[in-house]
Design a protein around this motif. Structure first.
Motif, PDB file in Angstrom:
ATOM      1  N   ILE A  11       0.807  -1.210   0.000  1.00  0.00           N
ATOM      2  CA  ILE A  11       0.000   0.000   0.000  1.00  0.00           C
ATOM      3  C   ILE A  11       0.845   1.268   0.000  1.00  0.00           C
ATOM      4  N   ASP A  12       1.948   1.190   0.733  1.00  0.00           N
ATOM      5  CA  ASP A  12       2.799   2.372   0.800  1.00  0.00           C
ATOM      6  C   ASP A  12       3.235   2.823  -0.592  1.00  0.00           C
TER       7      ASP A  12
ATOM      8  N   GLU B  24     -18.808   2.523   1.630  1.00  0.00           N
ATOM      9  CA  GLU B  24     -17.497   3.070   1.947  1.00  0.00           C
ATOM     10  C   GLU B  24     -16.830   3.586   0.685  1.00  0.00           C
TER      11      GLU B  24
ATOM     12  N   ALA C 243     -18.297   6.828  -0.223  1.00  0.00           N
ATOM     13  CA  ALA C 243     -17.828   7.860   0.700  1.00  0.00           C
ATOM     14  C   ALA C 243     -16.432   8.333   0.328  1.00  0.00           C
ATOM     15  N   ARG C 244     -15.580   7.376  -0.017  1.00  0.00           N
ATOM     16  CA  ARG C 244     -14.207   7.759  -0.347  1.00  0.00           C
ATOM     17  C   ARG C 244     -14.133   8.519  -1.662  1.00  0.00           C
TER      18      ARG C 244
ATOM     19  N   LYS D 144     -16.400  10.435  -2.830  1.00  0.00           N
ATOM     20  CA  LYS D 144     -16.842  11.806  -2.550  1.00  0.00           C
ATOM     21  C   LYS D 144     -15.761  12.590  -1.829  1.00  0.00           C
ATOM     22  N   ALA D 145     -15.085  11.900  -0.921  1.00  0.00           N
ATOM     23  CA  ALA D 145     -14.037  12.575  -0.158  1.00  0.00           C
ATOM     24  C   ALA D 145     -12.948  13.086  -1.093  1.00  0.00           C
TER      25      ALA D 145
ATOM     26  N   ARG E 172     -14.216  15.949  -3.195  1.00  0.00           N
ATOM     27  CA  ARG E 172     -14.340  17.149  -2.374  1.00  0.00           C
ATOM     28  C   ARG E 172     -12.967  17.782  -2.168  1.00  0.00           C
TER      29      ARG E 172
ATOM     30  N   GLY F  16     -16.473  30.560  11.647  1.00  0.00           N
ATOM     31  CA  GLY F  16     -17.775  30.022  12.009  1.00  0.00           C
ATOM     32  C   GLY F  16     -17.744  28.532  12.291  1.00  0.00           C
ATOM     33  N   GLN F  17     -16.713  27.860  11.816  1.00  0.00           N
ATOM     34  CA  GLN F  17     -16.623  26.419  12.057  1.00  0.00           C
ATOM     35  C   GLN F  17     -15.658  26.129  13.194  1.00  0.00           C
ATOM     36  N   VAL F  18     -15.922  25.023  13.864  1.00  0.00           N
ATOM     37  CA  VAL F  18     -14.962  24.575  14.854  1.00  0.00           C
ATOM     38  C   VAL F  18     -13.834  23.878  14.134  1.00  0.00           C
TER      39      VAL F  18
ATOM     40  N   GLU G 153      -6.311  18.740  16.212  1.00  0.00           N
ATOM     41  CA  GLU G 153      -5.746  17.707  15.345  1.00  0.00           C
ATOM     42  C   GLU G 153      -5.631  18.237  13.916  1.00  0.00           C
ATOM     43  N   VAL G 154      -6.708  18.826  13.453  1.00  0.00           N
ATOM     44  CA  VAL G 154      -6.714  19.334  12.085  1.00  0.00           C
ATOM     45  C   VAL G 154      -5.707  20.471  11.939  1.00  0.00           C
TER      46      VAL G 154
ATOM     47  N   SER H 286     -12.828  20.839  22.146  1.00  0.00           N
ATOM     48  CA  SER H 286     -13.275  20.661  20.767  1.00  0.00           C
ATOM     49  C   SER H 286     -12.370  21.342  19.759  1.00  0.00           C
TER      50      SER H 286
END
Lengths: 231, 231
Positions: B85-86, B107, B110-111, B113-114, B117, B172-174, B178-179, B222
DNA sequence: ACACATCTTTACCTAACCTTTACACGGCCT
DNA sequence: AGGCCGTGTAAAGGTTAGGTAAAGATGTGT
């Protein structure tokens, strides 16, 4: 629920760690031999591996190296002071973190959570559940982490927010305390644990100061239910 | 509308995926042979490529390598468990993500779309990334890398600037620590890492010397939130 | 090599937060 | 009615996240 596998020949230590991790709602298994541990790690579905460097059967570094050929499972190494930490953490072996023995079990738990949170972040890109929830005169917006009641902002703590969000997302359903404790507080519900009751109470107090309605029903002996809008 | 091309010899699987993707409003085509797939990917206008590693005609890795000479189309690799995978994700080949077979179609969606995005975000950032941001009495200009508070210039270091920019762009967003650590400092947040706190503290100090307002809210447990202007 | 700017780590402190304890109330069963 | 149990909540206690000063580490240009 997260599954932790610990490979360490020190039975006293694994039992200690078991106690702490169970309290925090993890599943836990321990194996005391290197080769058996490798097989277990390869075969079973483990969310995080606690791996001692000094092991009978097969030493931790070799084990990790072998495991890495087939698995990217996060690994936290338990080292004696002075071990070759750079190599452990570096690309060659690719552990996610390490902790020198002897360690404080709380620290271990904290690091485990930190790693899992990090992993979570990577998978979170696909998370969509960020639409604001609106029920009755309540609006809860995960994006801004704000709650409004009749257009008035209500200040909730992180835990209170999570609790309310969970209830609102499951509006109409009965949610047991066991489930709430596990998902919101991250630990199994213990006997005489009143934390949830307190958080609920606080939420109600904060919300009721804006609105007299009580959306959060108590179902004695069963749990709580957030009233759906239709009702 | 996004166009997805899937290169995989498993017809049952491609049909399954087709069903899911059509439901989500994607256009979908499947090709079951490596060489034909490469040609299709090179010629047609595809928004995202689903690429199996094991393929008749030409294996997925070679295909990707060849494709990358002419195209930067996002690619999601479908791998058997235990593939390297690496190497797939690494710079050498440059896939955007991977998913191990067998996978849950949800899944996969979802990926996809991710990734889309993410691409979208990057394009957007490139597009608007150079316009000055103005909120409250703060003006931040990425072009000149200058920040003004009440028309007074504020001297920020590179990290402080990036941090403030990120917060302002997500007003406006938290935004979790981590991010922030990952995007601003470029590394995962470690336990006991207080760097972010320090930078935040410095930013606040520098800004507050010009303006008493505090746009940067702390949401304990948060993250942080930059107050939007409307509020 | 040195000075300077920047980033990170350490350490201490406080306030916010979570949990525990304690007591009260009311339902439910016998 | 009486007693048990589950819950509401106030208050006390313990813990932790975050603010920030200062020291240490790292980097950069001269």
């Amino acid at each position: 629920m997260n599954r932790i596998l610990m490979i360490d020949d020190d039975v006293t230590l694994t039992e200690l760690v078991r106690d702490y991790l169970l309290l925090d709602g993890f599943q836990f298994d321990a194996i005391h031999d290197g080769q058996a541990g490798l097989i277990a790690a390869q075969q079973s579905n483990v969310d995080l591996l606690l791996l001692d460097v000094m092991l009978p059967g097969m030493d931790g570094l070799t084990l990790l190296k072998t495991l890495r050929k087939t698995s990217h499972c996060p690994v936290l190494m338990l080292t004696a002071r002075g071990d070759d930490i750079d190599r452990i953490l570096g690309l060659e072996l690719g552990a996610d973190d390490y902790l020198a023995k002897p360690f404080n079990p709380r620290e271990l738990v904290a690091r485990i959570k930190a790693i899992l949170r990090r992993i979570e972040l990577v998978n979170q890109a696909q998370h969509e559940g960020s639409q604001p929830l609106e029920l009755h005169d309540l609006r809860l917006d995960p994006q801004s982490r704000q709650v409004h009641c009749q257009e008035q902002e209500v200040q909730l703590t992180a835990t209170e927010f999570q609790l309310l969000e969970y209830l609102m997302r499951h509006a109409g359903q009965v949610v047991s305390k066991e489930v709430l404790s596990q998902t919101v507080l991250g630990r199994p519900l213990q006997l005489h644990d009143r934390s949830l009751d307190m958080h609920l109470s606080n939420i109600r107090r904060k919300i009721n100061s804006s609105s007299p309605e009580s959306y959060i029903q108590t179902l004695r002996g069963s749990g709580y239910r957030f009233l759906p809008t239709a009702g």
